[in-house]
Design an enzyme around this catalytic site. Sequence first.
Site, PDB file in Angstrom:
ATOM      1  N   SER A 251       0.972  -1.133   0.095  1.00  0.00           N
ATOM      2  CA  SER A 251      -0.089   0.012   0.017  1.00  0.00           C
ATOM      3  C   SER A 251       0.913   1.266   0.011  1.00  0.00           C
ATOM      4  CB  SER A 251      -0.837   0.004   1.173  1.00  0.00           C
ATOM      5  OG  SER A 251      -0.035   0.348   2.202  1.00  0.00           O
ATOM      6  N   LYS A 252       0.198   2.189   0.147  1.00  0.00           N
ATOM      7  CA  LYS A 252       1.053   3.589  -0.002  1.00  0.00           C
ATOM      8  C   LYS A 252       2.092   3.507   1.116  1.00  0.00           C
ATOM      9  CE  LYS A 252      -2.231   6.541  -2.438  1.00  0.00           C
ATOM     10  NZ  LYS A 252      -3.712   6.341  -1.875  1.00  0.00           N
ATOM     11  N   ARG A 253       1.519   2.987   2.307  1.00  0.00           N
ATOM     12  CA  ARG A 253       2.522   3.078   3.343  1.00  0.00           C
ATOM     13  C   ARG A 253       3.873   2.555   2.988  1.00  0.00           C
ATOM     14  NH1 ARG A 253       2.264  -0.547   6.721  1.00  0.00           N
ATOM     15  NH2 ARG A 253       0.592  -1.915   5.629  1.00  0.00           N
TER      16      ARG A 253
END
Length: 485
Positions: A251-253
């Site tokens: 994910s963007k994390r």
Amino acid sequence: MSMSDPSTPIRVRFAPSPTGFLHVGGARTALFNYLLARSRGGQFLLRIEDTDLERSTPEMVDAILNGLTWLGLAWDEEPVYQSKNRSAHVAAANQLLEQGHAYRCFCSKEELDSKRRKAEEEGRAYRYDGTCRGLSPDEIENNLEANKPFVVRFSVPQEGITRFKDMVRKNVAVQNTEIDDFVILRSDGSPVYQLAVVVDDMTMQVTHIIRGEDHISNTPKQILLYLALGAKPPKFGHVPLILGSDGKRLSKRHGATSVLAFEEQGILPEAMFNFLALLGWSAKDNREFYQPEEIIKRFEPAGFNKTPAVFDQDKLQWLNSQHIKALSASELLQRVQPVFARHDLEEAFTAAGETVNLNALTLLQEKMRTLEEFATFGQYFWVDPENYSQEAVERYFQNADEARKTLSAVERVLTSCDPFDADRIEVVMRDLADEMGVKAATLIHPVRVALTGFHVSPSLFDMMAILGQETCLRRLQNAVAYLKS
Ligand code: GLU
């Protein structure tokens, strides 16, 4: 039927919902479909699933098309926009209603919510209980006359097993009793994904669908729809999820996940192509570095892995450096130009002339992991260093007096170095080291810092020859001045 049956040309599609950029997962799905098509002489189609009109924007459609284009995934035929096919979706729902494969459900949201809550309280998985499945024609008529809102539900067979042979997961089987009577038309008459996707795939004559594992629970429902509509279901392949290095779903994390963000980082499209292909697939020949054409040649669904793929940023960088090394000097020159423009180095680049540029790029090519690094780390070939890196200063400019004396001495001998080529520069500097009674490295390190601003660089003498005498002398003088201050 064999997948290579020449009588049924392979038609695959990539069907993104344009509610976000083309991210790594979507790009990989597109790539696998593309590879299947290209490796079998088939067609790779594009369908924009834009039925969520509030969340789909033309900008996102462009972003997705640009991402695919950058990766080199050229699609065949005009892209299909799902929102334009609404009447075909509704017609299919009506056909299913008429043939008894679907029914109108008049249950209100409140009734359904309370049944769902009850199931939750009792620890049961909620499933629609089929209240409206057996309504008599009169009851239906009355409800319609009373203008009671309704959805259309698919009438899932109450016995039997839905099976399919997945290209990745092999045999998958689901008891039909496990499948809910899912909604195909909402109460506003709009088609639901399950129906729209099946009708469109039938219209587009899609033969194979490769998509993420998150869709696997949709597949039995879609197969039932195909069968009810009298069509042969396509072959499915569900590729495992992509995880970040911490084992959690990517994910963007985990940093950039939009494909075009990798372009901005200086990743080559062929390196991204190579990297994405290995996220869940392998040619099983103990290689990792491939050009796109080689992957197309080797692509076989048998190479899919069942285990989740891990997105390894270091591996992407490594593959990128391999693809950078594989470029010819003139190709590399073309590829770095937009990067130099982005860094306002275009003028200096043009002023340096093609010979210097080609020589400089060839020298840097061995060390650079991204195109971006040519313009950041490698910029000293085109502009004088504005400062010296902290590490370089700590290592080689700490004793300012000594460094200054060394650089002045080098400047003196280089002034009369003729010709100013790598061999001669090396002789002149080694002679100077002998004369001063020091090791050549004692001269080389501070000179490198003075010329580049960094404590590492490609071969110093080659680099100096490319920079030319005037530039080397000027930078040595600048460093001497810096060390005096
Ligand atoms: N629009 C769906 C998605 O982006 C497509 C799913 C499918 O391939 O059937 O997930």
